[in-house]
Design a protein around this motif. Structure first.
Motif, mmCIF file in Angstrom:
data_model
loop_
_atom_site.group_PDB
_atom_site.id
_atom_site.type_symbol
_atom_site.label_atom_id
_atom_site.label_comp_id
_atom_site.label_asym_id
_atom_site.label_seq_id
_atom_site.Cartn_x
_atom_site.Cartn_y
_atom_site.Cartn_z
ATOM 1 N N LYS A 135 0.934 -1.015 2.197
ATOM 2 C CA LYS A 135 2.011 -1.380 3.113
ATOM 3 C C LYS A 135 1.464 -1.280 4.534
ATOM 4 N N VAL A 136 1.538 -2.377 5.284
ATOM 5 C CA VAL A 136 0.918 -2.421 6.616
ATOM 6 C C VAL A 136 1.760 -1.687 7.653
ATOM 7 N N VAL A 137 3.044 -2.087 7.803
ATOM 8 C CA VAL A 137 3.908 -1.492 8.827
ATOM 9 C C VAL A 137 4.761 -0.407 8.185
ATOM 10 N N PRO A 138 4.761 0.809 8.712
ATOM 11 C CA PRO A 138 4.089 1.246 9.948
ATOM 12 C C PRO A 138 2.753 1.923 9.725
ATOM 13 N N TYR A 139 2.282 2.006 8.484
ATOM 14 C CA TYR A 139 1.197 2.938 8.176
ATOM 15 C C TYR A 139 -0.185 2.477 8.615
ATOM 16 N N LYS A 140 -0.434 1.156 8.612
ATOM 17 C CA LYS A 140 -1.775 0.663 8.876
ATOM 18 C C LYS A 140 -1.890 -0.117 10.189
ATOM 19 N N LYS A 141 -0.754 -0.468 10.760
ATOM 20 C CA LYS A 141 -0.755 -1.338 11.938
ATOM 21 C C LYS A 141 -1.485 -0.684 13.111
ATOM 22 N N GLY A 142 -2.517 -1.380 13.600
ATOM 23 C CA GLY A 142 -3.245 -0.936 14.778
ATOM 24 C C GLY A 142 -4.339 0.080 14.525
ATOM 25 N N PHE A 143 -4.579 0.435 13.255
ATOM 26 C CA PHE A 143 -5.519 1.516 12.966
ATOM 27 C C PHE A 143 -6.837 1.066 12.335
ATOM 28 N N GLY A 144 -6.987 -0.206 12.031
ATOM 29 C CA GLY A 144 -8.195 -0.663 11.354
ATOM 30 C C GLY A 144 -9.395 -0.737 12.283
ATOM 31 N N PRO A 145 -10.597 -1.055 11.742
ATOM 32 C CA PRO A 145 -10.860 -1.404 10.344
ATOM 33 C C PRO A 145 -10.860 -0.176 9.427
ATOM 34 N N PHE A 146 -10.615 -0.447 8.159
ATOM 35 C CA PHE A 146 -10.535 0.612 7.166
ATOM 36 C C PHE A 146 -11.799 0.633 6.304
ATOM 37 N N PRO A 147 -12.024 1.723 5.587
ATOM 38 C CA PRO A 147 -13.183 1.774 4.690
ATOM 39 C C PRO A 147 -13.185 0.592 3.725
ATOM 40 N N GLY A 148 -14.363 0.084 3.434
ATOM 41 C CA GLY A 148 -14.486 -1.085 2.578
ATOM 42 C C GLY A 148 -14.388 -0.761 1.098
ATOM 43 N N GLU A 149 -14.537 -1.807 0.293
ATOM 44 C CA GLU A 149 -14.541 -1.694 -1.167
ATOM 45 C C GLU A 149 -13.211 -1.200 -1.730
ATOM 46 N N VAL A 150 -12.113 -1.512 -1.031
ATOM 47 C CA VAL A 150 -10.766 -1.216 -1.541
ATOM 48 C C VAL A 150 -10.053 -2.544 -1.749
ATOM 49 N N TYR A 151 -9.473 -2.725 -2.943
ATOM 50 C CA TYR A 151 -8.841 -3.991 -3.310
ATOM 51 C C TYR A 151 -7.426 -3.724 -3.813
ATOM 52 N N HIS A 152 -6.504 -4.618 -3.457
ATOM 53 C CA HIS A 152 -5.110 -4.462 -3.871
ATOM 54 C C HIS A 152 -4.683 -5.595 -4.804
ATOM 55 N N VAL A 153 -3.866 -5.226 -5.785
ATOM 56 C CA VAL A 153 -3.235 -6.202 -6.674
ATOM 57 C C VAL A 153 -1.746 -5.893 -6.733
ATOM 58 N N PRO A 154 -0.909 -6.849 -7.147
ATOM 59 C CA PRO A 154 0.539 -6.613 -7.203
ATOM 60 C C PRO A 154 0.906 -5.554 -8.244
ATOM 61 N N PHE A 155 1.928 -4.776 -7.942
ATOM 62 C CA PHE A 155 2.442 -3.766 -8.868
ATOM 63 C C PHE A 155 3.609 -4.371 -9.634
ATOM 64 N N PRO A 156 3.720 -4.111 -10.935
ATOM 65 C CA PRO A 156 4.802 -4.724 -11.722
ATOM 66 C C PRO A 156 6.191 -4.321 -11.207
ATOM 67 N N SER A 157 7.062 -5.311 -11.123
ATOM 68 C CA SER A 157 8.466 -5.082 -10.747
ATOM 69 C C SER A 157 9.286 -6.238 -11.299
ATOM 70 N N ALA A 158 10.073 -5.960 -12.321
ATOM 71 C CA ALA A 158 10.874 -7.017 -12.939
ATOM 72 C C ALA A 158 11.846 -7.626 -11.940
ATOM 73 N N LEU A 159 12.430 -6.788 -11.075
ATOM 74 C CA LEU A 159 13.390 -7.289 -10.089
ATOM 75 C C LEU A 159 12.742 -8.307 -9.165
ATOM 76 N N HIS A 160 11.472 -8.105 -8.863
ATOM 77 C CA HIS A 160 10.760 -9.014 -7.961
ATOM 78 C C HIS A 160 9.864 -9.985 -8.721
ATOM 79 N N GLU A 161 10.132 -10.131 -10.017
ATOM 80 C CA GLU A 161 9.510 -11.146 -10.869
ATOM 81 C C GLU A 161 7.989 -11.015 -10.933
ATOM 82 N N ILE A 162 7.539 -9.762 -10.991
ATOM 83 C CA ILE A 162 6.117 -9.502 -11.231
ATOM 84 C C ILE A 162 6.034 -8.689 -12.514
ATOM 85 N N ASP A 163 5.460 -9.259 -13.555
ATOM 86 C CA ASP A 163 5.376 -8.516 -14.811
ATOM 87 C C ASP A 163 3.983 -7.920 -14.990
#
Length: 427
Positions: free
Chosen positions: A150-178
């Protein structure tokens, strides 16, 4: 001195980057209630962000801290060790999921625990890559900000961040991600961004905290375990918010038939004292060289004493069962209200880790303004509520599991009034 006077002093003395939700200042607290400097009473459904599962100032925790005060307050465990640290490690090794050989290292904050879990995973595997999830919250250090989804407010203005970190979607039926979509996203990472042989760990929250209290589906956790085993990747369960009976079991991972390689815990571990831990398989925990883990305050004896008392209270007062009872009462009340509150689209969460999500009934869009209205109206009547979610459109309920039934019923009455007042509000 009044709240307004303290507020003026706060603004003059502390930076705006430390966001503060309430405009009143605590004077004293007991179990699920707190009083401000002007004598107003509030029912605390925030618990210091899931820190007070055993309530404010539980007598057994206070007594344990006082007893330790009469012995010593600090030696730095790495300089002069003490028995209570070792005994607490033994207790966590025994009560966390899995009957394999484990070891525990103590730290001070949840972010520290996560940071050290990544260090341990990299040392154990000789790899550098880490996969995390959208909506995740893992902390505010540079590495844990990189992991946080989550970028705002936790990451905004603080980068660059350590490399080799990758994000994928988390399952949420309400938001149509299975689960299949999330797993496919990981496989796509292996094709387009990083060889799985370079991935040290996948880190996830069994129930996302800041992300909105979405619980990882069983089939998803099983599939992640299989994927990690196939590629020699370590599976890290971040239980900083979900641990210590909040979900109706001592740990959220006990809802699954899956054993993580490493777990991070903090928050309610020590009933308000700063303490966190990494618990994991012996051979993995021993990967770091001597001196590679630790910290000046890590495993502070006062916090360790409090943690022993917390584990005693959880067992003696059967707080896992209590979480189920209270959570079911809350969920039933909220679901009954859904017919009268069209903005309330979903009530979810295991045990007492309950969330209520709000959308605009006309457009279906997330409705953070509705959550703000509910929070404000509840606070006027003395009930403290927290929001969460990527859009700020979720109310999360984190009351102490020790809350008296009469106080809990009073809080639900205030909540119901605040929700029913929405019926005439245009979203």
């Amino acid at each position: 001195m009044s709240n307004a006077e303290f507020h003026a002093r706060k603004n003059a003395a502390t930076p705006r980057g430390i966001g503060v939700m309430c405009d009143f200042y605590a004077e004293r607290a007991k179990n699920a209630e707190l009083w401000d400097v002007e004598g107003r009473r509030f029912i605390d459904f925030a618990s210091g962000i899931a820190v007070l599962n055993t309530g404010h100032r539980h007598p057994k925790i206070v007594a344990a801290i006082r007893e330790q005060l009469d012995r010593f307050t600090h030696t730095a465990y790495q300089i002069v060790p003490y028995e209570s640290y070792v005994t607490l490690a033994e207790r966590l090794n025994a009560c966390t999921p899995g009957d394999h050989s484990k070891k525990t290292a103590f730290f001070t904050t949840g972010a520290e625990a996560v940071e050290n879990a990544i260090k341990i995973a990299r040392a154990a595997t000789g790899r550098t890559g880490v996969i995390a999830f959208g909506g995740a919250f893992h902390g505010r250090t540079m590495m844990t900000m990189a992991l946080t989804g989550k970028v705002v407010p936790y990451k905004k203005g603080f980068g660059p961040f350590p490399g080799e970190v990758y994000h994928v979607p988390f399952p949420s039926a309400l938001h149509e991600i299975d689960s299949a979509q999330s797993l496919k996203a990981i496989e796509q990472l292996f094709k387009s961004d990083i060889d799985p042989q370079r991935v040290a760990a996948i880190i996830f929250e069994p129930v996302q905290g800041e992300g909105g209290f979405y619980q990882a589906p069983l089939e998803f956790v099983r599939a992640m375990r299989a994927l990690c085993t196939q590629h020699g990747i370590l599976l890290i369960a971040d239980e900083v918010q979900s641990g210590f009976s909040r979900t109706g079991k001592l740990f959220a991972m006990q809802h699954y038939d899956v054993i993580p390689d490493l777990m991070t815990v903090a928050k309610s571990l020590a009933g308000g004292m700063p303490l966190s831990a990494v618990v994991g398989r012996t051979e993995i925990m021993d990967a770091a060289a001597p001196g590679g883990l630790g910290g000046t305050y890590a495993g502070n004896p006062l916090a360790v004493a409090a943690a022993h008392a917390v584990l005693d209270v959880i067992e003696e007062e059967q707080l896992s069962s209590r979480a189920e009872i209270l959570g079911n009462q809350l969920k039933a009340r909220l679901r009954k209200l859904q017919a009268s509150v069209p903005q309330l689209v979903e009530v979810r969460g295991p045990g007492a880790m309950v969330a209520a999500e709000f959308h605009d009934p006309q457009t279906g869009a997330p409705a953070p303004e509705v959550v703000k209205q509910i929070q404000a109206r509840a606070l006027e009547q003395g009930l403290l509520l927290l929001s969460c979610g990527a859009y700020g459109n979720v109310i999360r309920f984190l009351f102490p599991l020790t809350i008296e039934q009469a106080v809990f019923d009073e809080a639900l009455g205030i909540l119901e009034t605040a929700l029913l007042e929405l019926s005439d509000v245009t979203v």
